[in-house]
Scaffold this active site. Structure first.
Site, PDB file in Angstrom:
ATOM      1  CD  GLU A  26     -41.226   8.338  49.252  1.00  0.00           C
ATOM      2  OE1 GLU A  26     -41.546   9.391  48.657  1.00  0.00           O
ATOM      3  OE2 GLU A  26     -41.186   8.247  50.492  1.00  0.00           O
ATOM      4  CG  HIS A  28     -49.000   3.268  48.045  1.00  0.00           C
ATOM      5  ND1 HIS A  28     -48.089   2.285  48.308  1.00  0.00           N
ATOM      6  CD2 HIS A  28     -49.993   2.689  47.326  1.00  0.00           C
ATOM      7  CE1 HIS A  28     -48.501   1.144  47.782  1.00  0.00           C
ATOM      8  NE2 HIS A  28     -49.650   1.354  47.169  1.00  0.00           N
ATOM      9  CD  GLN A  52     -58.221  -4.781  43.654  1.00  0.00           C
ATOM     10  OE1 GLN A  52     -59.020  -4.024  44.194  1.00  0.00           O
ATOM     11  NE2 GLN A  52     -57.071  -4.342  43.159  1.00  0.00           N
ATOM     12  CG  ASP A 142     -52.026   0.294  39.253  1.00  0.00           C
ATOM     13  OD1 ASP A 142     -51.890  -0.927  39.113  1.00  0.00           O
ATOM     14  OD2 ASP A 142     -51.444   0.948  40.140  1.00  0.00           O
ATOM     15  NE  ARG A 179     -49.465  -8.444  42.819  1.00  0.00           N
ATOM     16  CZ  ARG A 179     -50.603  -7.773  42.597  1.00  0.00           C
ATOM     17  NH1 ARG A 179     -50.591  -6.590  42.009  1.00  0.00           N
ATOM     18  NH2 ARG A 179     -51.754  -8.290  42.966  1.00  0.00           N
TER      19      ARG A 179
HETATM   20  P1  AMP Z   1     -52.221  -0.322  45.209  1.00  0.00           P
HETATM   21  O1  AMP Z   1     -51.933  -0.263  46.671  1.00  0.00           O
HETATM   22  O2  AMP Z   1     -51.214  -1.083  44.433  1.00  0.00           O
HETATM   23  O3  AMP Z   1     -53.651  -0.713  44.905  1.00  0.00           O
HETATM   24  O4  AMP Z   1     -52.084   1.175  44.685  1.00  0.00           O
HETATM   25  C1  AMP Z   1     -52.843   2.207  45.259  1.00  0.00           C
HETATM   26  C2  AMP Z   1     -52.691   3.451  44.428  1.00  0.00           C
HETATM   27  O5  AMP Z   1     -51.322   3.847  44.398  1.00  0.00           O
HETATM   28  C3  AMP Z   1     -53.128   3.256  42.967  1.00  0.00           C
HETATM   29  O6  AMP Z   1     -53.793   4.419  42.516  1.00  0.00           O
HETATM   30  C4  AMP Z   1     -51.812   3.091  42.265  1.00  0.00           C
HETATM   31  O7  AMP Z   1     -51.832   3.467  40.910  1.00  0.00           O
HETATM   32  C5  AMP Z   1     -50.910   4.015  43.056  1.00  0.00           C
HETATM   33  N1  AMP Z   1     -49.516   3.629  42.867  1.00  0.00           N
HETATM   34  C6  AMP Z   1     -48.959   2.417  43.114  1.00  0.00           C
HETATM   35  N2  AMP Z   1     -47.649   2.416  42.764  1.00  0.00           N
HETATM   36  C7  AMP Z   1     -47.388   3.644  42.268  1.00  0.00           C
HETATM   37  C8  AMP Z   1     -46.228   4.274  41.718  1.00  0.00           C
HETATM   38  N3  AMP Z   1     -45.069   3.625  41.596  1.00  0.00           N
HETATM   39  N4  AMP Z   1     -46.324   5.555  41.309  1.00  0.00           N
HETATM   40  C9  AMP Z   1     -47.502   6.220  41.411  1.00  0.00           C
HETATM   41  N5  AMP Z   1     -48.618   5.692  41.908  1.00  0.00           N
HETATM   42  C10 AMP Z   1     -48.576   4.422  42.334  1.00  0.00           C
END
Ligand code: AMP
Length: 273
Positions: A26, A28, A52, A142, A179
């Protein structure tokens, strides 16, 4: 992808990009929904970016579920999913880096994950150049990454608007993360220590506490009450520069990174003083 974006832009259509590493939840999808609201065309990138991840980190076992992700994105009416292979993103001989210097990348996660933000800025530069979005959407989950990208976009004049979105949490307050899947049942319960520490921080600030060291020490003792929690960092810093503050003033970030077993989780909150 770039050819398609150029065609869309030539037609006068606006493009919104939500960059992700997949295993969508949710958090994403909140980026995708906002992109859907703001733009004619929504592009979601799914790419687990090797540059990364540090040696010994979870690149190989990072959750991947392209089929499930595509279903979710179809339900959100995303237009294009850009999911390149590693060999296509990093062709042999790739040797260019993009690096934001200073406190923004050397503190907090930059300290425990050397090179991490360089990998992030390389891949986000590439994604912006490939997708050519008018707007790109990033989560405050993040927070440091968001500030690093804002700085890169400003310093290098990327013609894109960076749009931040608030943290999406599970019902019990745990910040959503791909994660979280790694957590055992007990670790999942223990992980609530993160949001409890941040709630405590907000309460103490509301009561008038302005001493950053005291506030950080308080959060630390709260987290230490959970024996399985292994603290990476607990920080109270200026929300723009991420530099240490002694006394809270203006926008202040409380940020945490804590390991439960092999799983390192991050969470944060911002207060306006
Ligand atoms: P990631 O797939 O972990 O690289 O995250 C992709 C994007 O989704 C990044 O901009 C994250 O900050 C955002 N994101 C991940 N988890 C959340 C969350 N719980 N609430 C809001 N945005 C998120």
């Amino acid at each position: 992808m770039q050819k398609e974006s150029r065609r869309l832009r030539a037609e006068g259509r606006s493009i919104g990009l939500a960059p992700t590493m997949g295993a969508l939840h949710e958090g994403h999808l909140s980026l995708v929904r906002k992109a859907r609201e703001d733009n004619d065309v929504v592009v979601v990138s799914i790419f687990v970016n090797p540059t990364q991840f540090g040696p010994g980190e979870d690149f190989d076992k990072y959750p991947r579920d392209l089929a499930g992700d595509l279903d979710k994105l179809e339900a959100e009416n995303a237009d294009i999913v850009f999911a390149p292979a590693v060999e296509d993103m990093y062709r042999s001989g790739h040797s260019t880096v993009v690096e934001v210097g200073g406190a923004l990348t050397s503190t907090l996660c930059g300290m425990s994950r050397p090179g991490h933000f360089r990998g992030v800025t390389i891949v986000v530069s590439k994604l912006l150049n490939i997708v050519l979005p008018d707007r790109a959407y990033f989560g405050e989950k993040d927070f440091q990454q968001l500030q690093v990208i804002r700085r890169m976009v400003r310093d290098l004049n990327f013609p894109v608007e960076i749009v931040p979105l608030p943290i999406v949490r599970e019902k019990d307050g745990l910040a959503m993360s791909s994660r979280n899947k790694y957590l055992s049942k007990d670790e999942r319960i223990d992980a609530l220590a993160l949001k409890e520490a941040l709630e405590h921080f907000r309460e103490r600030v509301e009561e008038g506490e302005r001493d950053a060291m005291k506030l950080a020490a308080d959060m630390m003792s709260l987290i230490e009450e959970t024996p399985s929690a292994e603290i990476d960092y607990v920080a109270v810093v200026d929300a723009e520069t991420l530099e240490d503050v002694a006394t809270l003033a203006g926008r202040t970030l409380a940020a945490l990174a804590v390991k439960f077993g092999a799983t390192r989780l991050i969470d944060n909150t911002v207060v306006e003083v």
